[in-house]
Design a protein around this motif. Sequence first.
Motif, PDB file in Angstrom:
ATOM      1  N   ARG A 200       0.841  -1.201   0.000  1.00 50.68           N
ATOM      2  CA  ARG A 200       0.000   0.000   0.000  1.00 50.68           C
ATOM      3  C   ARG A 200       0.878   1.254   0.000  1.00 50.68           C
ATOM      4  N   VAL A 201       0.290   2.355  -0.520  1.00 51.09           N
ATOM      5  CA  VAL A 201       1.015   3.618  -0.682  1.00 51.09           C
ATOM      6  C   VAL A 201       0.136   4.779  -0.242  1.00 51.09           C
ATOM      7  N   PHE A 202       0.712   5.698   0.533  1.00 51.63           N
ATOM      8  CA  PHE A 202       0.085   7.007   0.783  1.00 51.63           C
ATOM      9  C   PHE A 202       1.109   8.068   0.441  1.00 51.63           C
ATOM     10  N   ALA A 203       0.690   9.101  -0.292  1.00 53.96           N
ATOM     11  CA  ALA A 203       1.688  10.047  -0.800  1.00 53.96           C
ATOM     12  C   ALA A 203       1.134  11.435  -1.021  1.00 53.96           C
ATOM     13  N   ARG A 204       2.076  12.388  -1.017  1.00 53.31           N
ATOM     14  CA  ARG A 204       1.812  13.764  -1.426  1.00 53.31           C
ATOM     15  C   ARG A 204       2.837  14.140  -2.498  1.00 53.31           C
ATOM     16  N   THR A 205       2.392  14.889  -3.495  1.00 57.25           N
ATOM     17  CA  THR A 205       3.315  15.437  -4.486  1.00 57.25           C
ATOM     18  C   THR A 205       3.080  16.939  -4.592  1.00 57.25           C
ATOM     19  N   ALA A 206       4.117  17.662  -5.019  1.00 59.01           N
ATOM     20  CA  ALA A 206       3.999  19.112  -5.168  1.00 59.01           C
ATOM     21  C   ALA A 206       5.018  19.601  -6.188  1.00 59.01           C
ATOM     22  N   THR A 207       4.734  20.761  -6.765  1.00 56.02           N
ATOM     23  CA  THR A 207       5.678  21.445  -7.654  1.00 56.02           C
ATOM     24  C   THR A 207       6.075  22.734  -6.953  1.00 56.02           C
ATOM     25  N   ALA A 220       6.231  10.087   0.554  1.00 60.78           N
ATOM     26  CA  ALA A 220       5.348   8.918   0.483  1.00 60.78           C
ATOM     27  C   ALA A 220       5.642   7.953   1.618  1.00 60.78           C
ATOM     28  N   SER A 221       4.605   7.259   2.033  1.00 58.95           N
ATOM     29  CA  SER A 221       4.715   6.215   3.045  1.00 58.95           C
ATOM     30  C   SER A 221       4.263   4.901   2.432  1.00 58.95           C
ATOM     31  N   LEU A 222       5.092   3.862   2.582  1.00 56.31           N
ATOM     32  CA  LEU A 222       4.800   2.563   1.986  1.00 56.31           C
ATOM     33  C   LEU A 222       4.633   1.500   3.062  1.00 56.31           C
ATOM     34  N   LEU A 223       3.668   0.623   2.850  1.00 55.12           N
ATOM     35  CA  LEU A 223       3.572  -0.624   3.594  1.00 55.12           C
ATOM     36  C   LEU A 223       4.021  -1.731   2.645  1.00 55.12           C
ATOM     37  N   MET A 224       5.106  -2.413   3.010  1.00 58.83           N
ATOM     38  CA  MET A 224       5.619  -3.478   2.165  1.00 58.83           C
ATOM     39  C   MET A 224       4.833  -4.762   2.426  1.00 58.83           C
ATOM     40  N   LYS A 225       4.861  -5.669   1.466  1.00 58.97           N
ATOM     41  CA  LYS A 225       4.128  -6.933   1.620  1.00 58.97           C
ATOM     42  C   LYS A 225       4.688  -7.785   2.756  1.00 58.97           C
ATOM     43  N   ASN A 226       5.951  -7.568   3.128  1.00 64.08           N
ATOM     44  CA  ASN A 226       6.536  -8.305   4.247  1.00 64.08           C
ATOM     45  C   ASN A 226       6.252  -7.638   5.588  1.00 64.08           C
ATOM     46  N   GLY A 227       5.463  -6.543   5.580  1.00 76.13           N
ATOM     47  CA  GLY A 227       5.094  -5.864   6.805  1.00 76.13           C
ATOM     48  C   GLY A 227       5.956  -4.681   7.163  1.00 76.13           C
ATOM     49  N   LEU A 325       4.246   1.821  -8.616  1.00 80.27           N
ATOM     50  CA  LEU A 325       4.512   2.722  -7.504  1.00 80.27           C
ATOM     51  C   LEU A 325       4.253   4.165  -7.913  1.00 80.27           C
ATOM     52  N   ILE A 326       4.735   4.562  -9.082  1.00 79.95           N
ATOM     53  CA  ILE A 326       4.527   5.932  -9.550  1.00 79.95           C
ATOM     54  C   ILE A 326       3.039   6.226  -9.724  1.00 79.95           C
ATOM     55  N   ALA A 327       2.317   5.306 -10.366  1.00 83.40           N
ATOM     56  CA  ALA A 327       0.878   5.497 -10.565  1.00 83.40           C
ATOM     57  C   ALA A 327       0.152   5.577  -9.229  1.00 83.40           C
ATOM     58  N   ALA A 328       0.560   4.739  -8.261  1.00 83.19           N
ATOM     59  CA  ALA A 328      -0.076   4.743  -6.944  1.00 83.19           C
ATOM     60  C   ALA A 328       0.181   6.047  -6.198  1.00 83.19           C
ATOM     61  N   ILE A 329       1.392   6.594  -6.320  1.00 85.72           N
ATOM     62  CA  ILE A 329       1.704   7.870  -5.669  1.00 85.72           C
ATOM     63  C   ILE A 329       0.847   8.986  -6.252  1.00 85.72           C
ATOM     64  N   TYR A 330       0.742   9.051  -7.571  1.00 83.56           N
ATOM     65  CA  TYR A 330      -0.098  10.071  -8.184  1.00 83.56           C
ATOM     66  C   TYR A 330      -1.564   9.900  -7.766  1.00 83.56           C
ATOM     67  N   HIS A 331      -2.031   8.656  -7.724  1.00 88.52           N
ATOM     68  CA  HIS A 331      -3.426   8.403  -7.366  1.00 88.52           C
ATOM     69  C   HIS A 331      -3.683   8.759  -5.913  1.00 88.52           C
ATOM     70  N   SER A 332      -2.769   8.391  -5.019  1.00 88.54           N
ATOM     71  CA  SER A 332      -2.925   8.719  -3.610  1.00 88.54           C
ATOM     72  C   SER A 332      -2.990  10.226  -3.395  1.00 88.54           C
ATOM     73  N   ASP A 334      -4.042  12.363  -5.529  1.00 85.02           N
ATOM     74  CA  ASP A 334      -5.315  12.839  -6.079  1.00 85.02           C
ATOM     75  C   ASP A 334      -6.483  12.605  -5.130  1.00 85.02           C
ATOM     76  N   ILE A 335      -6.515  11.437  -4.478  1.00 89.31           N
ATOM     77  CA  ILE A 335      -7.683  11.060  -3.671  1.00 89.31           C
ATOM     78  C   ILE A 335      -7.469  11.277  -2.173  1.00 89.31           C
ATOM     79  N   ASN A 336      -6.250  11.697  -1.781  1.00 90.61           N
ATOM     80  CA  ASN A 336      -5.935  11.938  -0.373  1.00 90.61           C
ATOM     81  C   ASN A 336      -6.218  10.699   0.483  1.00 90.61           C
ATOM     82  N   SER A 337      -5.793   9.554  -0.015  1.00 89.77           N
ATOM     83  CA  SER A 337      -5.988   8.299   0.707  1.00 89.77           C
ATOM     84  C   SER A 337      -4.931   7.311   0.266  1.00 89.77           C
TER      85      SER A 337
END
Length: 355
Positions: A200-207, A220-227, A325-332, A334-337
């Motif tokens: 899982r990914v939670f992220a903020r991006t800015a210019t 960005a904050s990541l939860l890896m599959k190994n915990g 990962l890149i797509a997930a960061i952009y999506h996170s 966008d949706i603030n989740s």
Amino acid sequence: MAKRYKVGVIGCGIGRSHISEGYAMHPDKYEVTVLCDLDEARLNAVADEFNVAGRIKSSDELMAMPDVDIIDICTPPAIHTKLILQALAAGKHVVCEKPLTGSLAELDDVVAAEQMAKGVLMPIYQYRYGDGVQQVRRIIESGLAGKPYVGTAETLWKRNAAYYDNPWRGRWATELGGVLMTHAIHLHDMLTYLMGPIDRVFARTATLVNTIEVEDCVSASLLMKNGALVSLTATLGSQEEISRLRLAFENVTFESNHSPYSPGDGPWRIIPANDEIGAKIGALLEGMPAVGRRFNGQMEAFYRTLEKGEKPPVTTTDARGSLELIAAIYHSNDINSDVALPITKGHSKYISWRP
């Protein structure tokens, strides 16, 4: 007798580094016979430097050359997919700079083409190569490191207005992304190479740094599959350039060197929990052969797999992990989740992560 592969390179910008650090370091394995670039001055300068006789401006002409075994794609990102598909259809082996494609949908098209092709495709992720990262990979794979806890990945670089005074940089249509796509993508690949896949990914991006379309700061904050928990930070506004991984495992903490463009080089800091673990690590690494750094190491590994008929040392599956990962960061952002991986057909960022 081992084969010496003939290579044609499209794009003499980063393509020059592929030659100088990679192919030229292995003259018994590769011969660069043709260069292709629209900039005639750059084309001739690189061709003269490496004594390459073949000099053309048409990629179509290169694809049709029967004596070229490998086509190495080093163009701006937006045309990578087209050239990959064309080269695979021509029966060539293909090497391609990041990003491999401009969307996950395009990547699936490339995977389907590769499965039917005579040649194989290797994405470029040169940060995986060097004594430091390969020693750490061996320790982790041996089980000595134990359970992974946390990690940090920092891409702190500097890019100013002069860098973006270029017709394709800083634009969604041609660069396909910002600091995530062009700069941090290699360190993030190194992270997953050592820590495993992302859940899982939670992220903020800015210019914040430059007046451009794409992002130049990310957290960005990541939860890896190994915990394990991992934090990513990237900016193009750092006054000191570094790339740094620091990974805390049950029995060992690892820290990369801080070189911005070659963090895979040794030495890394390897900090064992106690003398017993340290002795086991010393014994494990004793006599480990040196690993070529960056393009040198990757091209050497590629040659071995070509000769053995094996899958390349870096695959389209690895490229998918980077692009998801890149797509997930952009999506996170966008949706603030937070966003779960994988990203597959039907997801809003599958067809394109661009706004």
